[in-house]
Design a protein around this motif. Sequence first.
Motif, PDB file in Angstrom:
ATOM      1  N   THR A   1       0.831  -1.208   0.000  1.00  0.00           N
ATOM      2  CA  THR A   1       0.000   0.000   0.000  1.00  0.00           C
ATOM      3  C   THR A   1       0.863   1.255   0.000  1.00  0.00           C
ATOM      4  O   THR A   1       0.586   2.199  -0.741  1.00  0.00           O
ATOM      5  CB  THR A   1      -0.941  -0.007   1.219  1.00  0.00           C
ATOM      6  N   PHE A   2       1.909   1.263   0.811  1.00  0.00           N
ATOM      7  CA  PHE A   2       2.821   2.418   0.820  1.00  0.00           C
ATOM      8  C   PHE A   2       3.461   2.625  -0.545  1.00  0.00           C
ATOM      9  O   PHE A   2       3.553   3.754  -1.032  1.00  0.00           O
ATOM     10  CB  PHE A   2       3.920   2.257   1.876  1.00  0.00           C
ATOM     11  N   VAL A   3       3.921   1.545  -1.156  1.00  0.00           N
ATOM     12  CA  VAL A   3       4.569   1.654  -2.467  1.00  0.00           C
ATOM     13  C   VAL A   3       3.585   2.167  -3.509  1.00  0.00           C
ATOM     14  O   VAL A   3       3.901   3.061  -4.303  1.00  0.00           O
ATOM     15  CB  VAL A   3       5.182   0.300  -2.881  1.00  0.00           C
ATOM     16  N   LEU A   4       2.363   1.611  -3.516  1.00  0.00           N
ATOM     17  CA  LEU A   4       1.362   2.044  -4.490  1.00  0.00           C
ATOM     18  C   LEU A   4       0.979   3.511  -4.300  1.00  0.00           C
ATOM     19  O   LEU A   4       0.862   4.263  -5.271  1.00  0.00           O
ATOM     20  CB  LEU A   4       0.112   1.175  -4.389  1.00  0.00           C
TER      21      LEU A   4
ATOM     22  N   ASN B   1      -7.650   5.293 -12.360  1.00  0.00           N
ATOM     23  CA  ASN B   1      -6.445   4.489 -12.170  1.00  0.00           C
ATOM     24  C   ASN B   1      -6.519   3.683 -10.885  1.00  0.00           C
ATOM     25  O   ASN B   1      -6.048   2.546 -10.820  1.00  0.00           O
ATOM     26  CB  ASN B   1      -5.204   5.367 -12.176  1.00  0.00           C
ATOM     27  N   ARG B   2      -7.095   4.253  -9.846  1.00  0.00           N
ATOM     28  CA  ARG B   2      -7.284   3.507  -8.597  1.00  0.00           C
ATOM     29  C   ARG B   2      -8.205   2.319  -8.829  1.00  0.00           C
ATOM     30  O   ARG B   2      -7.973   1.229  -8.297  1.00  0.00           O
ATOM     31  CB  ARG B   2      -7.862   4.418  -7.520  1.00  0.00           C
ATOM     32  N   ALA B   3      -9.254   2.511  -9.609  1.00  0.00           N
ATOM     33  CA  ALA B   3     -10.189   1.424  -9.897  1.00  0.00           C
ATOM     34  C   ALA B   3      -9.504   0.326 -10.705  1.00  0.00           C
ATOM     35  O   ALA B   3      -9.753  -0.872 -10.494  1.00  0.00           O
ATOM     36  CB  ALA B   3     -11.398   1.960 -10.651  1.00  0.00           C
ATOM     37  N   ILE B   4      -8.619   0.698 -11.627  1.00  0.00           N
ATOM     38  CA  ILE B   4      -7.900  -0.289 -12.427  1.00  0.00           C
ATOM     39  C   ILE B   4      -6.989  -1.131 -11.534  1.00  0.00           C
ATOM     40  O   ILE B   4      -6.947  -2.360 -11.642  1.00  0.00           O
ATOM     41  CB  ILE B   4      -7.109   0.404 -13.557  1.00  0.00           C
ATOM     42  N   PHE B   5      -6.268  -0.484 -10.618  1.00  0.00           N
ATOM     43  CA  PHE B   5      -5.420  -1.233  -9.689  1.00  0.00           C
ATOM     44  C   PHE B   5      -6.265  -2.123  -8.790  1.00  0.00           C
ATOM     45  O   PHE B   5      -5.924  -3.281  -8.548  1.00  0.00           O
ATOM     46  CB  PHE B   5      -4.574  -0.277  -8.835  1.00  0.00           C
ATOM     47  N   ALA B   6      -7.371  -1.604  -8.281  1.00  0.00           N
ATOM     48  CA  ALA B   6      -8.246  -2.389  -7.403  1.00  0.00           C
ATOM     49  C   ALA B   6      -8.820  -3.594  -8.140  1.00  0.00           C
ATOM     50  O   ALA B   6      -8.932  -4.684  -7.558  1.00  0.00           O
ATOM     51  CB  ALA B   6      -9.367  -1.512  -6.854  1.00  0.00           C
ATOM     52  N   THR B   7      -9.163  -3.428  -9.406  1.00  0.00           N
ATOM     53  CA  THR B   7      -9.688  -4.539 -10.190  1.00  0.00           C
ATOM     54  C   THR B   7      -8.633  -5.631 -10.355  1.00  0.00           C
ATOM     55  O   THR B   7      -8.938  -6.825 -10.243  1.00  0.00           O
ATOM     56  CB  THR B   7     -10.151  -4.045 -11.573  1.00  0.00           C
ATOM     57  N   GLY B   8      -7.403  -5.233 -10.585  1.00  0.00           N
ATOM     58  CA  GLY B   8      -6.320  -6.217 -10.687  1.00  0.00           C
ATOM     59  C   GLY B   8      -6.149  -7.006  -9.410  1.00  0.00           C
ATOM     60  O   GLY B   8      -5.991  -8.235  -9.432  1.00  0.00           O
ATOM     61  N   PHE B   9      -6.193  -6.322  -8.271  1.00  0.00           N
ATOM     62  CA  PHE B   9      -6.072  -7.018  -6.988  1.00  0.00           C
ATOM     63  C   PHE B   9      -7.291  -7.891  -6.715  1.00  0.00           C
ATOM     64  O   PHE B   9      -7.169  -8.968  -6.135  1.00  0.00           O
ATOM     65  CB  PHE B   9      -5.851  -6.029  -5.846  1.00  0.00           C
TER      66      PHE B   9
END
Length: 112
Positions: A64-67, A80-88
């Motif tokens: 989380t810190f790195v992201l 972009n946050r939604a794209i990262f969240a979808t990947g996770f």
Amino acid sequence: MANHNSNNEANVLHPHITPMSTYLKVAGALFGLTFLTVIAHHFNAQLGAFAAPIAFLIAAVKATFVLLYFMHLKDDTNMNRAIFATGFFFLIVLLLFSVVDIVTRVVEVSPL
């Protein structure tokens, strides 16, 4: 002389300037969490079944810190946050399907 456009278009790159002190604080937190991971590893036998969840929790905080700070998601758009969240989300689905597959396997006994 640099040309400074005052228009606020969506395609214009707007760099987010983060102070060096913030990067140093985050790096210190990452080093501290890494040290905490090493300590948790030394108490692996005492932690028992909680060893893996604690290790995953520490890794999740570090990720989380790195992201947020080094990949600048803190200053980025919600898309972009939604794209990262979808990947996770799909990573978690993959892991859950793997766990269900392993747990529901039938033990085969060799007739030999």
